[in-house]
Motif scaffolding. Structure first.
Motif, mmCIF file in Angstrom:
data_model
loop_
_atom_site.group_PDB
_atom_site.id
_atom_site.type_symbol
_atom_site.label_atom_id
_atom_site.label_comp_id
_atom_site.label_asym_id
_atom_site.label_seq_id
_atom_site.Cartn_x
_atom_site.Cartn_y
_atom_site.Cartn_z
ATOM 1 N N GLY A 84 -7.226 10.599 -12.757
ATOM 2 C CA GLY A 84 -6.417 9.920 -13.516
ATOM 3 C C GLY A 84 -5.942 10.654 -14.664
ATOM 4 O O GLY A 84 -5.379 10.148 -15.765
ATOM 5 N N LEU A 85 -5.636 11.821 -14.256
ATOM 6 C CA LEU A 85 -4.898 12.908 -15.140
ATOM 7 C C LEU A 85 -3.497 12.984 -14.803
ATOM 8 O O LEU A 85 -3.057 13.849 -14.268
ATOM 9 C CB LEU A 85 -5.673 14.243 -15.351
ATOM 10 N N LEU A 86 -2.831 11.994 -15.226
ATOM 11 C CA LEU A 86 -1.406 12.090 -14.850
ATOM 12 C C LEU A 86 -0.346 12.609 -15.732
ATOM 13 O O LEU A 86 -0.603 12.648 -17.236
ATOM 14 C CB LEU A 86 -1.033 10.406 -14.714
ATOM 15 N N TRP A 87 0.512 13.266 -15.462
ATOM 16 C CA TRP A 87 1.421 14.258 -15.961
ATOM 17 C C TRP A 87 2.646 13.501 -16.340
ATOM 18 O O TRP A 87 2.984 12.564 -15.661
ATOM 19 C CB TRP A 87 1.537 15.696 -15.301
ATOM 20 N N ASN A 88 3.366 14.022 -17.306
ATOM 21 C CA ASN A 88 4.699 13.589 -17.576
ATOM 22 C C ASN A 88 5.931 14.426 -16.791
ATOM 23 O O ASN A 88 5.831 15.358 -16.717
ATOM 24 C CB ASN A 88 4.958 13.671 -18.954
ATOM 25 N N GLY A 89 6.782 13.641 -16.341
ATOM 26 C CA GLY A 89 8.037 14.223 -15.627
ATOM 27 C C GLY A 89 7.697 14.789 -14.307
ATOM 28 O O GLY A 89 6.472 14.505 -13.863
ATOM 29 N N PRO A 90 8.548 15.675 -13.630
ATOM 30 C CA PRO A 90 8.133 16.150 -12.488
ATOM 31 C C PRO A 90 7.424 17.241 -12.398
ATOM 32 O O PRO A 90 7.374 18.118 -13.565
ATOM 33 C CB PRO A 90 9.727 16.428 -11.800
ATOM 34 N N VAL A 91 6.840 17.841 -11.431
ATOM 35 C CA VAL A 91 5.976 18.872 -11.120
ATOM 36 C C VAL A 91 6.810 19.937 -11.199
ATOM 37 O O VAL A 91 8.002 20.073 -10.592
ATOM 38 C CB VAL A 91 5.213 18.914 -9.744
ATOM 39 N N LEU A 92 6.544 21.103 -12.036
ATOM 40 C CA LEU A 92 7.556 22.373 -12.204
ATOM 41 C C LEU A 92 6.762 23.424 -11.504
ATOM 42 O O LEU A 92 5.657 23.650 -11.536
ATOM 43 C CB LEU A 92 7.485 22.619 -13.711
ATOM 44 N N LEU A 93 7.679 24.026 -10.508
ATOM 45 C CA LEU A 93 7.190 25.268 -9.835
ATOM 46 C C LEU A 93 7.888 26.419 -10.243
ATOM 47 O O LEU A 93 9.217 26.495 -10.309
ATOM 48 C CB LEU A 93 7.636 24.928 -8.248
ATOM 49 N N GLN A 94 7.343 27.281 -10.584
ATOM 50 C CA GLN A 94 7.485 28.626 -11.054
ATOM 51 C C GLN A 94 8.565 29.303 -10.095
ATOM 52 O O GLN A 94 9.611 30.030 -10.451
ATOM 53 C CB GLN A 94 6.693 29.573 -11.611
ATOM 54 N N SER A 95 8.363 29.050 -8.695
ATOM 55 C CA SER A 95 8.975 29.821 -7.697
ATOM 56 C C SER A 95 10.381 29.086 -7.835
ATOM 57 O O SER A 95 11.400 29.808 -7.342
ATOM 58 C CB SER A 95 8.535 29.272 -6.351
ATOM 59 N N GLN A 96 10.746 28.017 -8.250
ATOM 60 C CA GLN A 96 12.302 27.482 -8.256
ATOM 61 C C GLN A 96 12.887 27.860 -9.578
ATOM 62 O O GLN A 96 13.911 27.446 -9.958
ATOM 63 C CB GLN A 96 12.009 25.889 -8.334
ATOM 64 N N ARG A 97 12.177 28.618 -10.601
ATOM 65 C CA ARG A 97 12.631 29.170 -11.705
ATOM 66 C C ARG A 97 13.187 30.522 -11.894
ATOM 67 O O ARG A 97 13.080 31.148 -13.035
ATOM 68 C CB ARG A 97 11.703 28.654 -13.004
#
Length: 298
Positions: A84-97
């Protein structure tokens, strides 16, 4: 320092997001399944954000590709959802940054804040502060004996006197952890970092990077580690068990959350409650959460 317009815009956007309120994050490395210590830290980080009516982001630190294990990113998301630990927004991948981190590196190099270093870990020894061996040398940036140099940051003593010059780009070409983490805290507008207290020592290094970027660091808070029956801290490297065996035993998410919360004296032993119920409980007793956090704001 002066940044290109596109980097300036990224950091200014991050500052605007900070001004809108609390923004926390959980940032696991997908090197294996999350163990119970990781999940307890995620729980505390999530609770701290929710009690502040804030945002909680999920960032996957997947730059160090030799350490990444197939399926670990999906497994981490599934574990968090199940609890039940839901996050805000999309998952952020450092590999895409990587483009963002490379742009910051280029700006630092143009400002003469980086220098090539060819010292090996074996030469330096474990845990030693870098003595500045290559700081005044003109060895060039090209390969020597088939090996590229690492890129070190000139850390000003006024910023972090006990830090030493940091590697921001490794000799194998990988972006270093301290650079990527510091840049993301700024670009994503992170106001508060809640993580395991084994990471407390890295605050100096990350603050040093942020200081060179002429920005303010987030507030850092650290959670006590979870140890096994033998007194050893849980570790993915040692294949510490996560949720799988507990779910196989038939435990519910509420029972697992109760165990994790009770291990920090947030609820009595034997409690079983959902993440939202635990949040409601701590809204009445917020001092319980603060008691288990070490604050490093200075």
């Amino acid at each position: 320092m002066d940044f290109p317009d596109h980097l300036q815009a990224v950091f200014e956007q991050g500052q605007r997001m900070r001004q809108q309120g609390y923004r926390g994050r959980f940032a696991p490395t997908p090197s294996g399944p999350l163990h119970l210590g990781n999940l307890r830290t995620a729980l505390i980080s999530w609770l701290h954000a929710r009690l502040q009516c804030g945002q909680w982001l999920l960032r996957i630190d997947d730059l160090d590709t030799p350490r990444i294990r197939a399926g670990a990113t999906a497994s981490a998301q599934e574990d968090l959802r199940w609890l039940g630990l839901l996050w805000n927004g999309p998952v952020l991948l450092q590999s895409q940054r990587r483009g963002l981190y490379s742009s910051v590196l280029s700006a630092l190099r143009r400002a003469d804040l980086l220098y090539p270093c060819r010292c090996s870990r074996r030469q330096l020894g474990p845990g030693r502060r870098y003595p500045g061996t290559c700081r005044q040398l003109s060895r060039g940036w090209d390969p020597q004996n088939g090996r590229l140099p690492a890129w070190r940051l000139r850390v000003l003593a006024a910023d972090e006197p006990h830090c030493g010059d940091l590697v921001l780009r490794r000799a194998d070409g990988f972006i270093a952890y301290h650079l990527a983490t510091a840049v993301d805290e700024l670009a994503l507008g992170i106001t508060d970092v809640v993580r395991g207290d084994d990471l407390a020592p890295v605050c100096r290094a990350q603050r040093a990077v942020i200081a060179v970027l002429d920005r303010s660091p987030p507030r850092y808070r650290h959670v006590p580690l979870l140890f096994d029956a033998a007194g050893q801290k849980l570790s993915k490297r040692e294949q510490a068990q996560g949720l799988a065996p507990l779910r196989e035993q038939g435990l519910t998410a509420e029972q697992v959350l109760g165990r994790l919360a009770a291990s920090l004296n947030l609820v009595p032993e034997g409690s079983a409650l959902s993440a939202s119920e635990l949040q409601q409980h701590l809204q009445q007793r917020p001092e319980l959460l603060q008691d288990c956090l070490q604050t490093l704001d200075s």
